[in-house]
Structure formats: C-alpha cells, structure tokens
Design a protein around this motif. Structure first.
Motif, PDB file in Angstrom:
ATOM      1  N   PRO A 148       0.832  -1.203   0.000  1.00  0.00           N
ATOM      2  CA  PRO A 148       0.000   0.000   0.000  1.00  0.00           C
ATOM      3  C   PRO A 148       0.863   1.249   0.000  1.00  0.00           C
ATOM      4  CG  PRO A 148      -0.769  -1.581   1.646  1.00  0.00           C
ATOM      5  CD  PRO A 148       0.501  -2.104   1.114  1.00  0.00           C
ATOM      6  N   PRO A 149       0.380   2.332  -0.620  1.00  0.00           N
ATOM      7  CA  PRO A 149       1.212   3.509  -0.804  1.00  0.00           C
ATOM      8  C   PRO A 149       1.847   4.016   0.489  1.00  0.00           C
ATOM      9  CG  PRO A 149      -0.826   3.753  -2.041  1.00  0.00           C
ATOM     10  CD  PRO A 149      -0.972   2.517  -1.208  1.00  0.00           C
ATOM     11  N   ALA A 150       3.145   4.293   0.403  1.00  0.00           N
ATOM     12  CA  ALA A 150       3.855   4.944   1.502  1.00  0.00           C
ATOM     13  C   ALA A 150       4.149   6.366   1.054  1.00  0.00           C
ATOM     14  CB  ALA A 150       5.155   4.198   1.799  1.00  0.00           C
ATOM     15  N   THR A 151       3.778   7.328   1.864  1.00  0.00           N
ATOM     16  CA  THR A 151       3.970   8.723   1.460  1.00  0.00           C
ATOM     17  C   THR A 151       5.426   9.138   1.640  1.00  0.00           C
ATOM     18  OG1 THR A 151       3.570   9.520   3.676  1.00  0.00           O
ATOM     19  CG2 THR A 151       1.649   9.252   2.255  1.00  0.00           C
ATOM     20  N   ALA A 152       5.777  10.228   0.975  1.00  0.00           N
ATOM     21  CA  ALA A 152       7.121  10.778   1.126  1.00  0.00           C
ATOM     22  C   ALA A 152       7.377  11.093   2.597  1.00  0.00           C
ATOM     23  CB  ALA A 152       7.264  12.034   0.271  1.00  0.00           C
ATOM     24  N   GLU A 153       6.376  11.516   3.301  1.00  0.00           N
ATOM     25  CA  GLU A 153       6.544  11.843   4.713  1.00  0.00           C
ATOM     26  C   GLU A 153       6.847  10.581   5.531  1.00  0.00           C
ATOM     27  OE1 GLU A 153       7.252  14.061   6.626  1.00  0.00           O
ATOM     28  OE2 GLU A 153       6.877  12.967   8.489  1.00  0.00           O
ATOM     29  N   MET A 154       6.193   9.466   5.216  1.00  0.00           N
ATOM     30  CA  MET A 154       6.493   8.221   5.926  1.00  0.00           C
ATOM     31  C   MET A 154       7.959   7.831   5.713  1.00  0.00           C
ATOM     32  SD  MET A 154       3.244   5.734   5.127  1.00  0.00           S
ATOM     33  CE  MET A 154       1.559   6.233   5.511  1.00  0.00           C
ATOM     34  N   VAL A 155       8.423   8.002   4.469  1.00  0.00           N
ATOM     35  CA  VAL A 155       9.814   7.660   4.173  1.00  0.00           C
ATOM     36  C   VAL A 155      10.757   8.582   4.928  1.00  0.00           C
ATOM     37  CG1 VAL A 155      11.538   7.587   2.332  1.00  0.00           C
ATOM     38  CG2 VAL A 155       9.245   6.643   1.935  1.00  0.00           C
ATOM     39  N   ALA A 156      10.454   9.867   4.907  1.00  0.00           N
ATOM     40  CA  ALA A 156      11.297  10.834   5.614  1.00  0.00           C
ATOM     41  C   ALA A 156      11.357  10.510   7.104  1.00  0.00           C
ATOM     42  CB  ALA A 156      10.765  12.246   5.384  1.00  0.00           C
ATOM     43  N   ALA A 157      10.236  10.082   7.655  1.00  0.00           N
ATOM     44  CA  ALA A 157      10.207   9.727   9.075  1.00  0.00           C
ATOM     45  C   ALA A 157      11.152   8.574   9.363  1.00  0.00           C
ATOM     46  CB  ALA A 157       8.786   9.371   9.501  1.00  0.00           C
ATOM     47  N   GLY A 158      11.298   7.681   8.410  1.00  0.00           N
ATOM     48  CA  GLY A 158      12.204   6.548   8.596  1.00  0.00           C
ATOM     49  C   GLY A 158      13.647   6.996   8.693  1.00  0.00           C
ATOM     50  N   TYR A 159      14.037   7.937   7.841  1.00  0.00           N
ATOM     51  CA  TYR A 159      15.416   8.440   7.931  1.00  0.00           C
ATOM     52  C   TYR A 159      15.634   9.188   9.248  1.00  0.00           C
ATOM     53  CZ  TYR A 159      16.191   7.191   3.021  1.00  0.00           C
ATOM     54  OH  TYR A 159      16.345   6.503   1.850  1.00  0.00           O
ATOM     55  N   ARG A 160      14.611   9.932   9.678  1.00  0.00           N
ATOM     56  CA  ARG A 160      14.744  10.645  10.967  1.00  0.00           C
ATOM     57  C   ARG A 160      14.867   9.654  12.118  1.00  0.00           C
ATOM     58  NH1 ARG A 160      10.647  14.016   8.927  1.00  0.00           N
ATOM     59  NH2 ARG A 160       9.137  12.960  10.258  1.00  0.00           N
TER      60      ARG A 160
END
Lengths: 335, 335, 335, 335, 335, 335
Positions: free
Chosen positions: C144-156
């Motif tokens: 299911p779609p992962a938003t750019a924000e979800m990805v950014a949260a992972g790097y943080r």
C-alpha cells in the motif's frame, strides 16, 4: 611445435638491454621484439656496424632468446604527423628532433625508418613493426568540418611519405607491419581498407595486429584477421578493458591518465581485458600465421614484474596448435 | 502550459533569414534559436545597432516566433582551438579570420563572443549557446603521450581565455551555454566536471545539453541532466544512431563522411536515433528546466524539408508536462 | 606491500573461536574480522574486562593473525527495525531480546552497539562493521502507498537512534561502517545518499562496502567506491550471481531458500559470481583505501571448508598493488 | 563423496580400447562411457557372450575404471532417419548397412539397439546413451511448407519404431537416455516435450543432457534440468562457443567444417565455451542427479591429448558437492 | 522522386489476379511483384503467347500498377532439392510434378525457370526473383557427418543445374535474383560467398535481398547489402521477430507452426519485427539500388487485409530518398 | 470481432462515477473495470440492493459501456497482510478499518471480499480482480533469516484465509483473479506456482495478468501466459520502464516516489515502457483468452487525461485478432 612467444621491449626501455634479456629469459619467453629506443637497439648503428649487430645477437644467444621482429613505433609516428609538437619531442632522439621544425622532423624520421629496414636485414629479421603517423588524425571529431578532399589528401600524404621508405624495405627483403591504432593513418577497419588502397596494396606494407585497440572501438579483432589474412605480418598481444556502462565513463577517455578508473577503457595486462584471446589464436591458426606472438605489456595499474610472467603463462595456455585430424574421424567405420 | 519548441537555424544559414522564419512558422515551431552566421544574425550589428535588432524582432513577430537563445558555435570554436587551420577558415568570417595568424584568430573570435553577449542582451535573450574550442582535444588518443600537466594546461588555457568573455556575459546578465561535444574543452562527463572546476563553477558558464553526442560515447544523457541540474541553460535536440555491432564499423567513424553507413555512428533526425527522448524530457521536468527545447536538425541521409516538421511532431508528442497530482492519490479514503 | 586479507567469522560462529583461528591461519589468512556473536567476541566483556581482551589478542597472536575490524551486524539490525519478530529473536542473545517488547529490544540493541565501540577501542581496532536496521524497509514495494513523509520519518528515526550511538564511537575514536544491504536504512545508491544526509555526513558513520548486494540490484560497485570514497571504512568480499534470464527466475528471489537455482540471484563463493573484482580492487587502489579486504564467505551450495581457502587464493591473485611508475615513462628520451 | 567423472570413448574409437583405458586412467578419470563402435564395445557380442563381457570388465578393473553407461549414438541415429544416405553408410557397420535399402537399415539398427540394452544389462550398467534419428528433421526450415500433420506423423513414426525397442529395455531393467540434439526427434525444449508425449512419458525413455547443443540454440540448459528432472538419466559434458556477432557468421553454420572460425558456433573443449557449467552442476545437485558426469570431448581446433586431461581438471574443480548445512545456521543463537 | 513500392502476390495467389490488382491499387501500391502460380502468371503462356502478356499488362494498367519483377520461388526450389517429396508435390503444378520421379521433377522445374526468363522478357521486366533449391541443405546439422567433399559436390550440383538456366537468362537480358533463405544453396553470408564462387560470379545471377531471414540467424542485413552491392537485383520486405530469450524457445523453431509463440522466431508484418528497416533503406540509397521495394507480406498471426496497407504506410515513411546536399554545407562562409 | 478494451477506474476514484463513464465513453472505451472504492462501486450495496445495481447498469448503458469485471484490490490487500499499519488505514474505508486491530481488519476485509463476489454476481459479472495480501512479504530480503517453515506458514495462512472466501465465489459462480504483484502472496513466477499449490489449484482462484510487474523483475510476461493459460481470468494493461543501467539507479526503487527518474523502474502509460505488448497480445490469442483487455493507467509523470485516450489507441492498434487461415495456404496447388 608451439608458436614462439616473445616480449616487446618498448615498455622496458628504461632498463639496460641485458637486464631485459635476463628477465625475459628467466620468465621463459622464447625471444624479444626489440624496440629501437633506449639502449635496446640503435637502428643507425645496426644498419651500419656489423660488430654492433653481432654483439646484440650474441647477447640474445647467451640468454637463449630469438628475435623475429624489431619495432620503431616512435620514429614512424613522426613521419606523417601534424602538428608536430612537444609530445613528439618527448619521445624522439635529438638526432631526429633536431631544431624541431616540423617538416625536418618528418624527413629525419623517414630516414630512420629506412635505416630500420637495413638494421632488420642485418639482424636477420624480416619484419619491422611500427606506426605511420597521420596528418588527418586531428580531424577525427569531424568538427570543424573536414571535407572528403581533406581526408583524401591525408591518405595521399601517407603514400607520398611512405612509398620511398617501403622501397628500401623491398630492397632489404623486409616488411613493415603497421599497428592499427588511433592517431595513425589506419586506426580501424575502414581506414585500414583506405590505407591499403592508398598504397596500392603493395606487399611491403602489412599489419601488426594488436587487438587492444579493437575492443574499445567495438571492432571485431577475429574477423579482421580473416579479412586481412594476407597482410598479417606480426602479432602484438596487448589487452584492453572497457569501463563504460555506468553512464559517466566515456569511450574517449576524458583526457584522464592511464589507470584512472573513470576512463571508459584502459590497457590491461594480457588476459585481464576484453580481447577474446582464444578465438583470436584459433583464427591465427586458421589463416596460417606462422610468426611469433609478442606480448606488449601495458598496464598502468599493475607492476610489470608481476604482469609479464603472468601474461606469458596466460598466452601459452591458450595459443595452442591446431590438431592434425578432425574429431569426427573416429566415427568412421572400416570394418 | 507546454514547453516552447524552437528550431536552431545553424543548419539553414544558407537560406535567407526571412525564408527560415516562414518555414519554421509554417511547420508550427514556437520560435527560433538564431545562429550568428549567414544573414541570420550579425552579433556586431546586433550589439551596436538598435534598428538592426528591432528589424529582427519585427520579423520574428510577423511570423509569430519567439527567440529564447542565440548561438555562436563557429566563433566560440576558434577561441581555444589549436591548431587553427583551413577548417576554421572555412567556417569563420573574414573579419575573424583576418590574416589567419592563429593567436590573432583566437583573440578576434573572443571579441566576437563578447559582442554576442551584448547582442543577446539587446534582443532580450538571456542565453548564448556555443562551443569553447580546446587546445588539448588533439591529445585525445593519448599517443604520443600527453602528460597530466599538458592536460591541466589545456584547462587553464580555457579558463584564461573565457573568463574575460564571461565577465562581459555577467555585465549583460546573459549566460553562456556550452555544448558538450567532441573537439571542445568539455566533451564528456568527466571533462565537464574538470571544466567546471577550471572556471570555478562560475554561474555565467553553463551547458547546452545536446544528447546526440552522449549516446555514441556510451554516456547517459539522463543522469547527466541530474548531475548538472543547476547548469542546464539550454537544450538542443539532435539525435544520433549507433551503427557498430558488425565488427567492422568503429566508434571513431573512420574519417567517413556523414550518411556513410560504414560510420560507427551518425547524426539522424530527432526520433530516428538512440537518444531515450522520453526519459530525457521527463528528467527535464524533474529538474525544473523551464527553457525551450530547440531542435538542431542534422541528418545527412534525409531531406531537411521532410525532417524538420517530422521532428517537431515527434518532440511535441513526448515532451509533455508533468501532472499536478500523483496517481495513487485516487486510492485515498476519506469516507 | 600487499594489502592484508582477513576472514569474517560471522558465518563460522558455530565453531569455537580458537578452531576458527586455526583454520584461517592454516589457509594463510592475514587476520580476522571478528563477529560479536557465538563465542567469537562478547562486546560487553571486551568493553569491560581487560583480561578478556588480552586473551583474545593472545590467541590471535598465537595463530599469527591480526584484527582490523570487529562486526556486530545482528544487534545493529535490531536498532531501527520494525516489526521486531521471531526472526530477530532467532539471531539475538537473550540479553538483548529480553521480553521481546519491540522498543525494549531496540534500546538494548543500541546499548550493545555502544559497547561494541568500546570493545573495539580496547582491542585496538578502529572500525566496527554492521547493520543499522530500518523502520521503512517494509515499504519497499510502495504498495500500500507509503507517502514521502512516511519515508522521511524513517530516515529521521534512523538518525535519532544512531546519533547517540555514534557519539560513543566518537568518544572511542572508532568508526562505524554500515553495510549497504537490503533491509537496512541504506540499501542502494540513492538511499545511501539520503542516509548520509540524514546523519549530517558525520564522520563517525561510514560504509562497509560489500559488492554482492550491488550486482543483483544492477548497481555499479566500482562507481560507488568513487562517489563515496571518503566514507569507505571497510571492505567485505562476498560475491553474488544473477540467475535471471530464463523468464521465470525473478529479481526478488521468490521466497526460495539460498542455493535454490530458481532464485533470481544467490550468494556464491568469492570469484564465482558477477562482481567485477579486479575493477573493484583497482578502484580501491585509486581512492587510497588502505584497510584490509575481508572475505565474507557465503555460499549455500558449496562446502565452506572448500570455499574459504579457494576464495583467499582468488583474492590474493587480483588484489595486487598499484605500481610505482606509469608504463609510458619508458618511451621518454633523454639522450 | 564427489561425483564420478567419466570419459566418453566415442571420439577415440580409432584407438584400441585398452589404449583408451590406459589414457583415461592415467589422466585420472573415474570411468568410461563406452561407445559401441570401433573395438570399444560390440553390443552383439556383449549381449550374447559372457566371456566377452568379462574380458571388458577385467580390462576396466585393471585400469581402475568404472562403467556407468554405454553409448550407441550411431546406430540409434539410423532407427528413424529419412533419408538414409551415404552419411549413414560412413558411420554404420556393414552388418547394419547391409544392402543399404533404407527400411532394412532402419530395422537392423533397431535390432542393434535392443541388443545394446542386453549388452548393458550384462555389463551391469543401467543406462544406454544414444540418438533416435528423426524422419522430420529434414523439415526444419519449414519450406517447402510442412503441415502440422506431417510433423505429427514424424512423432508417431518415432513412437512406432522405439516402443518395441523400449520394451526390451524394460525387460532388461535398463533405461535409454536420448541426447537432445539437432537431427534427432527431440532437438530442443518443445520438441522434447512433444517427444515425451509421443511416447506416453514411459519411464524407459529419458534424456542424456548435453548442454553444448543448447547454448547455440539460445536454450537454457539449467532450466531444462529442472523441467525434466525426473528424466535426466545421464550427463554428457560437451561445450560450444557462439561465434556470431560480427554480422557475417550465422547460427546455422554455413556448411563450414568444424574449427572454421566463420561458423556461427562450434564445439570446443569443456570449459572453453558458453555453457554455464557451474550453474549446471549446482542444478544437478539440486535435482538429485546421482549419476556420473561424462566428458564428451570434441574440439576440432585443439589436440585431444591436450584437451582431455584439461577438461577433467576443469570439471573436477566446479562439480563440487552441495554442503550439509545452510550458511546462515551460524547466525542462530542458543545462549 | 520516391522509390516505387510493390506488393509480392505470392501469399495472395488464392485470390484471382484481378482482385489482387484491385486490392493493391486501392491501398496505394505502385506495382506488383507477380508470382508465377495460382492464376497470377503462367510463365509458359507468358513466354509463348503475346495476347496473354498483353492482357496482363492491360489489367495492370487499368489499376495503375507497374511490374518490375516476377517471381517463381516454388519451381526454382525444385531445381536442386534432394529429397523431392510430398512437400514439393503440394506446391508444384502437375505439369512439373508429373510422375514425381525426383530427377524428372528437377528437370521440368529447370525448364520452367527458363520459360520464366522468357516470360519476364515478354513482360518488359528484367528481374526474376526465386529460389534455387539445394541438394545439401539436408546436411545442415552436420550429423551424421557430412564431409567437405559432400558439401563441395552440392555447390557443383547447383552450378551444373543453374548454368544452363542462366544462359537463357543472358539470352533474354534478364537477371535472376536468388532469395538467400534456409533450405536454399545460399542461406547465409558465407554460403552466399561460396555460391557466387561456384557460379563464377556470373552477372546473370544475383540476389533478392530479404532481411527477414537474416535477423533470426544473427546476420547483419545492412552490411550484407554493402558487401554484395553489385549483386542486389531486387528487394523483398519481409520482417521477422526473434522470440528467444526465455530459455525454452529455440532458434530452430521446434517444428512448431507459424504464429505459435513458442517458436524461437516468426515472420511478422513489415515493421513489427527486428529488421532495422531505416538503416537498411539508408544503405540501399548509399549503394545506389534503384529498383522497387517489394513487400512480401507474411504474418500468420495477423489478418493480411489489415497488414498489407499498414506495411505500405510503414515502408513509405522510412524509405525516403537521400538529400542533395550535406547538412554542414550551411556552415560554410562566403562573405 | 475485436476484443473489448476497458478502463480500470481505480486510479480515477477521486472522480464521480458518472464523470468517469463520460470520459471513458468519450475516448472510445468499450467498458469499465469498476473499482470498489470511491463512489464507483460499493460492494455491500451491490450485494444487497438490487436498485443500486440497476442504477449502475443503467448509467453504464447510458454511456454505451459494458462491465466484464469489478476490482477490489484495496480490501483484498488487507486479508493476509502483516503488519497492518497506517498505510492500510489510508486506503481502507472506516467500515473495514474499524478500531484498527490487525486481526479484526483482516477479518472485515475478508468479509468484504465475499460481498464483492455477491456484488459481481448481481452485476452479471463473473470475475473479481484484486490482491490477496501476504503475511510473508516482509521476509523478501531474507535477512534477518526467514526459515523455510516461516515461508510455508505464509502460504498456509493465505490458504486458510482465502479458502472460505473462494467458497463464496464458487457459490456465486464468480472467479477471483489475483494480480501477481510485489507485496502479495504471489508476486513472481515461482511464488505463483507455490500459491496455486497452496490452494490446491482450485478453479475459483486464477490470475489477473498485469505485465508491468514482470518486466522490472526480469520475468517473461509472454511465457507466463502460456504456463498459466488455464488460470488467466483477466488482463490489466499497465506498463513499466526499467531505468537501471547508469550504475546508480537500483532495481528496488530507493524508496523514491513515482516519477522520480532516479528510481530503477517506474510505471508508465501503456506503450511507453518495456512490456512487449504485441507479443503479449499474440499469446493471448494463442491461449484462447476471450476476455477484455483492461487498461490500468498509471503514470506519475504524465497527465491522465492525455494518457488514457493515447493508451486506448495504442492497444487498439496492437491487440488485433488472429487470422482465419495460414499464409502459406496460398502456395498450395490444386490445378
């Protein structure tokens, strides 16, 4: 009997000739392709002084080495080149460079090539390997536009300058083997065709086949042997590795020095590159080439003392002779 | 709104400028990238004579055409080149060629490039497209050996000759877009990196991205856009076809004329070659390039009157804008 | 002098450490990259107990082995992972797993990574090799779609969890070398770029370059070395073979076990796969990497007792040093 | 324990059988795949004369050799072929050729195949390797048009002629391993599928997998093993090299003799061609093939006395056994 | 003026000739390559009956069609073939088949080929397209072994049978254009070389270049045009698609019918396959071929009524003429 | 008669259903594959309320559209997934998400899938397209190690959860067509084999073949159709473009958003990618697939209003019917 394998001394000319003999002999080479620079061979002396020749041959014999060809790439390069500049000064003797006037350099270089034929004859060698230079290599990018007539003039210039040299080769019963190579009059397949036409296919002029220059130009070194089978006078084994494919390394090398991994291709020790060696050696068997295989060792990323014996071992393993009989003879019935 | 598509007039300079306008307009082009040769644009007049400028702009308006960039490849070429020879004479005006003394030619060419910046400003255009020339292109084969210092000197020569020109560009608020191209100081990826360093990455100097020169060098034109995204000042659409793969056609072109199928590659009408156009246009959207796409039409095997409108149609179909929203937005639930 | 070649003990942790030393020494390895599991190295003891450290070093000395790096992939994996599940339990010690509460596991794993830095320091080693884990790896399919924000949260999340660990590394003068690997925060080129940005390019965090993960993802391991040349802190030699091309084997491996020939790729003994080893070693010379080459031996289709010595021989033959001088120096004239 | 490696004697049948044994034994082969021609094995005698059999077995034992399979390609070929012509006469004994009447030749050949099953049984061998011939191979170009019915008739002809032979195989407890090969009823993947269907998938009929015929037809020899895993009864190692890619060498071989480099492909010594041997051997481990690997040495460009021992060494190095445990077992924790 | 595009009627011979004319004319074809079967053209009548010829020409004129070549593949096939079997009976008229005795069939077919030359002359056409047949095609697999002498005999048989036919062609001033095609005497590059030698390069015998047979054999159709440029007498446009690459579909087609996607290649509508059409047409311009381009439409997976007009449109778009002047002429200066 | 071409409404669910009908009808689509989200179709209402169904069918009829299949990817995804997280919440209705407890979500999603079968039946449709979800997708990297037993448990979990759903499908006479797709239980060739085994090959469970997921995994979409020919229940046309090859873009996508050119692959408008569409459509003809071709339009770099009609035109041109007769029928003779 297996084909002799020799080592080209051009990349070792900083070493005294005897040390070169010692090394090559120790590694198991059958002979040398002697370069006409450093102290390895002075073609003027060899052309004119029998004792000089004898001393060289004695030295080779002492180390159990043969000589099948001598090489004079550096002077041949200057015969047709234009412009003549600092790069030439760096690789020519002062005898040839003189005052550096381009036309004078070209003519003195031509004289040395004639001397080299005489030197070969005196050494009992029937092939001189080398370069021709080219007055039209500088047009390779085709911009600013070079007309068909400008290109044609380049081939004529080559013929005009080399025919007199080749006359001396004919007198000496020696052949010239040009190495097809960028910056020369013949640098790929179709320029070789045009070069042969320019010189009327005269027999004195043939080829030193060195496949390293073929693979990065996308040329087939095997088919080339077939198509020019009556003009393959010598074989130099140098290898090259394509390093394109990452989108950033380009075919033209980016003016980067040898061994820089950002170049789109590089020379590497024989067997470490993209030349299909076994197919090449099989084709040499097929076309009936009977001369030596000479290893021209160039690899700016590897120590030559490590590489030269390894290359010999590599070539020995693959340059096998053709068999006597076809394998399916064993199927025949004669009950 | 769709990106404007222009036609580069360099390959049409044998036609009077108004005929060029008429043709381009009739085919549906949005504007012209005007060449500074033939009667298309005289940069000296355009720099100094407002009425000349007004006449040009009026003519464009009459045909409903815009101008976003002007081009002066032929004079730029002479700024750094060495040697300067007949090829340059053939493409330079007598004002620049003068007595043909190489250094004089270079300096007069440099003056014209400054004038071209002024001409651009007067025309209301902020980009000049062109070539730089190169004093080290002749070393491309790396034989006779060119030292790292010789190469470095070439980049310095470029910087020394172009910095004063770029100062005038800065004064005019105009940028220079160098076309990465064999025979120029920057001809591939790593030479572009070195060129940018040589000139201290100054903003006045950027790139005219023309992918035709990339594909036959095995360079990735798409990744190049990403890596130099802040220096893509103009886009020229020329296409090229690799014709290697038969073992005989070589990457370097064999000195054969354009349209000879034995060349290892050739320029062809946009859409007939190996450039991955759609990927390129998508990347232009991604990096935010907002300028025109200019078709530089070159195909020696096709009639230009047939090719130019076909190329326009091809580019219009693929150079689509990016959409507003992501497609998976439609999956969201807000019940 | 040739570069040291070590053996990573991670795949041998079922053997007692001394037996491992004996084997590696007998095969001719120069040292070990010691795994922090099995009885090979307990980072807690090594951090806190000098006699434990001395005993390890004595044992290495007894077998003539050096240690240049220690590794703690298994605990590093747990620092950021989500979900934490049975797979983690299977590879973590009970000290770290505890009650299995995910956040507790992550924090205890982070503590062990700090301890590992201290253990390294005590052993006189300046590099710890390992994994980071990732809270966003599970989004790799993007559906299911992962938003750019979800990805950014992972790097943080990665930066938040690892910065405190890296502070301890800085205190100890030790660096962490992350192995770019699927299931980690940095698993390919662009995720490595993003990871470096997330952590502000701090010097304590670099890379353990293992090319086996590159070849099946179609990444260029050679260019990667160039682009991250100041962050290559360790080298692991594992090889991988692409097994796609029959239309049925897929890049993602089909959940099939290692050594199943229906997988689209597999780990194989160094030299049996698609890694361009020689080009890699040449690039390591070029970028000035001075550390060890460590063989991480993994091949589920081959006996490790057969493979480990063979891999050593393979690497020794290709990981040669760069030479002192350029080969074309021999062309120079100084008559 | 490593898999036995045998040598197929078919290409050595000009040598007396004992000399063959001596050579193979001296090179280190584990056994022979004995050809039913020359003096190597007469299937009629072996079927009917126990002392003949004993003498053969004694000879093998004297040289420390085993026999796992016998081969009768030449007679099998004649069972279905059409036309029967001079080529058959050249490879058949006079007993089979007789008066050369095609149908008579086919029937006598069929009788010999039955005898070969009996011979195998007497020798204690459970596999006979060979060819089937084909009445429809001549339709391979599909012009003049061959109808689907003509093709179907060919498969029926095969079944009609081979079922009675296979009945004898069943009686003897021996299996027939057909070598998938151009000019046979099954020569590629889909013809093998059709052949199996024609014969009702009966167990007596399986395959001698020889990958040399796969690579030049662009077939995947590894996937083939998986798909026919229950019918792989024997393995012959022959290698082939594709020599296309220069635009002139064609896939069909141009009627040129073996070893002519203008052929589009050629048989070469095992390890010198394009067969992905290691992947093949790994797949043989996976599918549980427990028989011998037999080297069928054919290379018209190399001396067989040089090639046969080299091929053995090559295969021994790559045909390693699968290990006992998975490598990631070492990651497990049991503290 | 653009090159004429014709339609070959061979695949439409089930339709009455006039209907064929109507269809081709309606789609916009410039002419027909008329097949000598069905009611399209009876070469015996055309050779002997002027009113028959006039009626045909009138019909063509009525539909605005030209004829540049006539074709007689089916009878030419029978001239050399061996064996002669049911497949031939299916495509030959009863006049040629007669009692089916092979030698009689061959001789009657040869007579018809002579008649076809006369028919061509009467129609005002100077090229007959066709096949030769081959007595050695059956040896293509090279097993059972075919000796060099057997192959040589095949070329001699071809010369012996065709020289008398070609004598009649010379008398009529007509040329024969053989289609290089599997199952013929010349089916690839090197067999074409051998065929030309067998017939002493006589001018009456040239080639019908049909690239569909080249692409699946890995031959370069473009280079072939260059190498045989003085013998390209006719051009047939058929396309073929390679369908290998999944490891199961083989180059030889598996005896599967046309349009079965398991075949390793298939004939497809012009422009749907792998022929590099534009490069081919450009080469035809370069070598000065001035004849028609004839579309031989074969695609068992598509309706011919859909395909034939689509193919015409495809070819018209790409078979453009060469331009008058080179594009870089516009760079010249003449101020 | 040509095959119907439909448009999948999933990526347009932000538009009211009637607007969707209007657009699709205007572009010339034959029907819709209706998504069970947005206001396009509520499966609960459709299962239970005849007037709701009638209204939908009336609307379709008003716009001249058919419906052959309905789709419920988003709810199917939740049936097996683990973990269930924010990504699921974002795409599920509140009826299914409820309190977000994972097991509750899975069970409510399963209920909706049963309802969807009933809805299909009421609409007169016999195929439901969708996803299955997967509890083992998270193991795709195989590190931390996932055992064979863990993988097997995933297939069992799938069977346990879907068998009761499929029972309802059987009751309704409707089939489920699973889209092979990363993040699902079957995401490539071998996982599809395993999935079919897990569910006992029951007929209710088949495939929605969407080749976009195949090309970037290096799977052959054409061969897949052949191998699963009895389970191809629906066809979705989505395209994908590989963007690897520059050494930096990786197969796994780098967590980058759609339309970012640094991704190793991307979804693109049908006909703009690497799917071999014509070969696929020909294979659909061969295997006798008689259903619709449905365009699932996804391209984050293109406007959907531009792309959807273009895709329709593209597919119409290539998805032609097979012809009645073989082309070589015209060669037959019946004189």
């Amino acid at each position: 009997m297996a084909r002799p394998i020799t080592l080209f001394t051009g990349q070792w000319a900083d070493l005294p000739f005897e040390e070169m003999c010692k090394l090559a002999s120790g590694w198991g080479y059958d002979g040398l392709e002697i370069a006409c620079w450093g102290d390895h061979l002075d073609p003027w002396q060899a052309a004119e002084d029998d004792s000089y020749v004898k001393a060289k041959l004695d030295l080779l014999e002492k180390y159990g080495l043969k000589v099948y060809a001598i090489s004079n790439h550096l002077k041949g390069q200057a015969v047709c080149d234009d412009p003549i500049d600092q790069r030439h000064k760096d690789i020519l003797s002062s005898r040839i460079w003189g005052d550096g006037d381009p036309e004078g350099v070209r003519q003195r270089a031509a004289e040395e090539m004639k001397m080299t034929a005489r030197a070969a004859k005196n050494l009992g060698v029937d092939v001189v390997v080398g370069f021709t230079g080219s007055s039209i290599w500088k047009y390779v990018a085709m911009f600013p536009p070079a007309t068909a007539e400008m290109v044609a003039a380049g081939y004529r210039d080559f013929a005009d300058r080399w025919n007199p040299i080749l006359d001396v080769f004919d007198e000496c019963g020696v052949k010239f083997a040009h190495e097809v190579h960028p910056s020369e009059i013949a640098y790929d397949y179709w320029t070789t065709v045009a070069t042969m036409e320019a010189i009327g296919h005269r027999e004195a002029f043939g080829l030193n086949w060195d496949p390293s220059h073929f693979v990065w130009q996308d040329l087939d070194p095997v088919g080339f042997l077939w198509d020019f089978k009556d003009r393959i006078y010598h074989v130099d084994c140098k290898d090259a590795k394509r390093q394109v494919g990452n989108g950033r390394n380009g075919r033209l090398g980016s003016h980067l020095p040898w061994a820089d991994p950002r170049r789109g291709w590089d020379f590497v020790s024989t067997g470490h590159g993209d030349v299909p060696w076994e197919q090449c050696f099989r084709m040499l068997n097929t076309i009936g080439y009977t001369g030596p295989i000479s290893i021209e060792w160039e690899d700016a990323g590897m120590d030559r003392l490590l590489g030269a014996p390894e290359a010999l071992e590599f070539v020995r393993r693959l340059a096998f002779d053709a068999p006597e009989a076809a394998f399916d003879a064993a199927f025949s019935t004669s009950d």
